[in-house]
Enzyme design. Structure first.
Site, PDB file in Angstrom:
ATOM      1  N   GLY A   6      10.126   2.380   4.825  1.00 34.75           N
ATOM      2  CA  GLY A   6      10.304   3.942   4.916  1.00 34.75           C
ATOM      3  C   GLY A   6      10.474   4.696   3.607  1.00 34.75           C
ATOM      4  O   GLY A   6      10.869   5.891   3.556  1.00 34.75           O
ATOM      5  N   MET A  84       1.956   0.383  10.087  1.00 33.92           N
ATOM      6  CA  MET A  84       1.005  -0.539   9.988  1.00 33.92           C
ATOM      7  C   MET A  84       0.436  -1.074  10.999  1.00 33.92           C
ATOM      8  O   MET A  84       0.126  -2.372  11.402  1.00 33.92           O
ATOM      9  CB  MET A  84       2.009  -1.936   9.153  1.00 33.92           C
ATOM     10  CG  MET A  84       2.828  -1.502   8.221  1.00 33.92           C
ATOM     11  SD  MET A  84       1.724  -0.832   6.823  1.00 33.92           S
ATOM     12  CE  MET A  84       1.829  -2.150   5.812  1.00 33.92           C
ATOM     13  N   ARG A  85      -0.347  -0.114  11.708  1.00 31.04           N
ATOM     14  CA  ARG A  85      -0.738  -0.401  12.807  1.00 31.04           C
ATOM     15  C   ARG A  85      -2.286   0.507  12.740  1.00 31.04           C
ATOM     16  O   ARG A  85      -2.423   1.646  12.136  1.00 31.04           O
ATOM     17  CB  ARG A  85      -0.407  -0.093  14.113  1.00 31.04           C
ATOM     18  CG  ARG A  85       1.052  -0.461  14.363  1.00 31.04           C
ATOM     19  CD  ARG A  85       1.472  -1.748  14.998  1.00 31.04           C
ATOM     20  NE  ARG A  85       0.550  -2.151  16.204  1.00 31.04           N
ATOM     21  CZ  ARG A  85       0.232  -3.554  16.188  1.00 31.04           C
ATOM     22  NH1 ARG A  85       0.833  -4.403  15.672  1.00 31.04           N
ATOM     23  NH2 ARG A  85      -0.380  -3.693  17.487  1.00 31.04           N
ATOM     24  N   ASN A 101      -2.662   9.861   6.143  1.00 27.62           N
ATOM     25  CA  ASN A 101      -2.239   8.863   5.922  1.00 27.62           C
ATOM     26  C   ASN A 101      -2.198   8.232   4.451  1.00 27.62           C
ATOM     27  O   ASN A 101      -2.904   8.997   3.676  1.00 27.62           O
ATOM     28  CB  ASN A 101      -3.499   7.549   6.306  1.00 27.62           C
ATOM     29  CG  ASN A 101      -3.047   5.990   6.338  1.00 27.62           C
ATOM     30  OD1 ASN A 101      -1.892   5.576   6.509  1.00 27.62           O
ATOM     31  ND2 ASN A 101      -3.965   5.264   5.855  1.00 27.62           N
ATOM     32  N   HIS A 103      -2.509   5.159   1.504  1.00 24.30           N
ATOM     33  CA  HIS A 103      -3.145   3.859   1.314  1.00 24.30           C
ATOM     34  C   HIS A 103      -2.987   3.370  -0.163  1.00 24.30           C
ATOM     35  O   HIS A 103      -3.285   4.031  -0.994  1.00 24.30           O
ATOM     36  CB  HIS A 103      -4.657   3.988   1.855  1.00 24.30           C
ATOM     37  CG  HIS A 103      -5.207   2.579   1.997  1.00 24.30           C
ATOM     38  ND1 HIS A 103      -4.899   1.602   2.764  1.00 24.30           N
ATOM     39  CD2 HIS A 103      -5.912   1.942   0.772  1.00 24.30           C
ATOM     40  CE1 HIS A 103      -5.661   0.383   2.342  1.00 24.30           C
ATOM     41  NE2 HIS A 103      -6.062   0.809   1.201  1.00 24.30           N
ATOM     42  N   VAL A 138     -11.726   3.145   9.488  1.00 28.70           N
ATOM     43  CA  VAL A 138     -10.516   2.878   9.076  1.00 28.70           C
ATOM     44  C   VAL A 138     -10.417   3.089   7.567  1.00 28.70           C
ATOM     45  O   VAL A 138     -11.361   2.631   6.738  1.00 28.70           O
ATOM     46  CB  VAL A 138      -9.949   1.431   8.942  1.00 28.70           C
ATOM     47  CG1 VAL A 138      -8.738   0.982   8.240  1.00 28.70           C
ATOM     48  CG2 VAL A 138      -9.735   0.831  10.386  1.00 28.70           C
ATOM     49  N   ASP A 139      -9.413   3.820   6.916  1.00 27.85           N
ATOM     50  CA  ASP A 139      -9.410   4.312   5.517  1.00 27.85           C
ATOM     51  C   ASP A 139     -10.447   5.196   5.093  1.00 27.85           C
ATOM     52  O   ASP A 139     -11.035   4.832   3.962  1.00 27.85           O
ATOM     53  CB  ASP A 139      -9.104   2.739   4.687  1.00 27.85           C
ATOM     54  CG  ASP A 139      -7.595   2.364   5.110  1.00 27.85           C
ATOM     55  OD1 ASP A 139      -6.804   3.124   5.295  1.00 27.85           O
ATOM     56  OD2 ASP A 139      -7.733   1.203   5.066  1.00 27.85           O
TER      57      ASP A 139
HETATM   58  C1  GRF Z   1       3.053   2.001   1.372  1.00 28.90           C
HETATM   59  O1  GRF Z   1       2.769   1.371  -0.027  1.00 28.90           O
HETATM   60  C2  GRF Z   1       1.562   2.563   2.033  1.00 28.90           C
HETATM   61  O2  GRF Z   1       0.798   2.600   0.987  1.00 28.90           O
HETATM   62  C3  GRF Z   1       1.357   1.435   2.991  1.00 28.90           C
HETATM   63  O3  GRF Z   1       2.594   0.881   3.374  1.00 28.90           O
HETATM   64  C4  GRF Z   1       3.441   0.979   2.349  1.00 28.90           C
HETATM   65  C5  GRF Z   1       4.814   1.767   3.093  1.00 28.90           C
HETATM   66  O4  GRF Z   1       5.931   1.524   2.118  1.00 28.90           O
HETATM   67  N1  GRF Z   1       0.614   2.205   3.917  1.00 28.90           N
HETATM   68  P1  GRF Z   1       7.198   2.499   2.751  1.00 28.90           P
HETATM   69  O5  GRF Z   1       7.611   1.857   4.187  1.00 28.90           O
HETATM   70  O6  GRF Z   1       7.067   3.965   2.600  1.00 28.90           O
HETATM   71  O7  GRF Z   1       8.288   2.055   1.735  1.00 28.90           O
END
Ligand code: GRF
Length: 190
Positions: A6, A84-85, A101, A103, A138-139
Site C-alpha cells: 500500500g 494484483m488482479r 494503473n 506498473h 493488459v498494461d
Molecule cells: C508497485 O510496485 C506497483 O507498480 C505494482 O505493485 C506494487 C505495489 O506496491 N503494480 P505498493 O503496494 O503500492 O507498495
C-alpha cells in the site's frame, strides 16, 4: 484499489493532503484482508472495504462488486495502486478513461506479472515505472506518466523494486492529476 503493502496508496493520500494532487482519496478497496494497505488506511482514517477475490465465483463478479462499491461512494476516478488482479471489461467500461494503473516497468517493455524480474532477466540498464489508463489489453492503455531509473551492477529484485517504487510514489499522483485534467474534473476554487 490495493492488494499488498500500500505504499502507492499512501503516496496518493499524502499528495492529496499536501495539495500536490487536486483530489482526495475517499475509499480504499483491498482484496487481501489485513494487508499493509488496509492497515495504512486505518491509520490514515480512510474507509476500507475488503472484496476478497476468493469469495467470488469469477473475475467478472468481483469486478461487478467493485463497480457497485465505487458507484455507491460516488468516485470520479479509480486508481489501481498495486491491485494484483487482472480486471475485466466490467470495471474498465464502467470507468472509461477514469481507471489508472501503476506498473513497475517502462511500458511497453515488460508487461504483465513480475515486470522487475523480467527486466533483471533481460539485463536492461534502464528500468522504471509507468502510470497509464487501463484498457482491455493488459498494461497497454494510454501512458500518462513515466519515470526511468538505472539498473546498477549488483541489483537484485529488492534493490531495483525500491528504486522504482520511489519514482512510482512521485508519478502516480501526477498521473491521477493529468487524468482528472483530461476529463475536465478539475474546477478552480470559487
Ligand atoms: C508497485 O510496485 C506497483 O507498480 C505494482 O505493485 C506494487 C505495489 O506496491 N503494480 P505498493 O503496494 O503500492 O507498495
Amino acid at each position: 484499489m490495493a492488494s499488498g503493502n500500500g505504499s502507492n496508496f499512501e503516496a496518493l493520500v499524502e499528495a492529496g493532503a499536501r495539495q500536490l494532487l487536486p483530489a482526495q482519496v475517499v475509499s480504499l478497496v483491498v482484496n487481501n484482508p489485513g494487508c499493509g494497505a488496509s492497515q495504512r488506511a486505518e491509520r490514515l482514517g480512510i474507509g476500507v472495504t475488503c472484496l476478497n477475490h476468493r469469495s467470488f465465483a469469477s473475475r467478472d463478479s468481483l469486478d461487478g462488486a467493485l463497480v457497485d462499491h465505487f458507484q455507491a461512494v460516488g468516485v470520479d476516478l479509480v486508481v489501481m495502486a498495486g491491485w494484483m488482479r487482472i480486471v475485466t471489461s466490467r470495471l474498465i467500461r464502467a470507468y472509461p478513461e477514469r481507471l489508472v494503473n501503476i506498473h513497475p516497468s517502462l511500458l511497453p517493455s515488460f508487461r504483465g506479472v513480475d515486470a522487475i524480474g523480467q527486466a533483471l532477466a533481460a539485463g536492461v540498464r534502464l528500468s522504471g515505472c509507468t502510470a497509464h489508463l487501463v484498457s482491455e489489453e493488459v498494461d497497454a492503455g494510454r501512458i500518462l506518466a513515466q519515470a526511468a531509473v538505472p539498473v546498477v551492477p549488483g541489483d537484485n529484485h529488492a534493490t531495483l523494486a525500491r528504486r522504482i517504487q520511489a519514482q512510482e510514489h512521485r508519478i502516480l499522483p501526477l498521473a491521477v492529476g493529468l487524468a482528472a485534467e483530461r476529463l475536465g474534473l478539475l474546477h478552480s476554487q470559487p
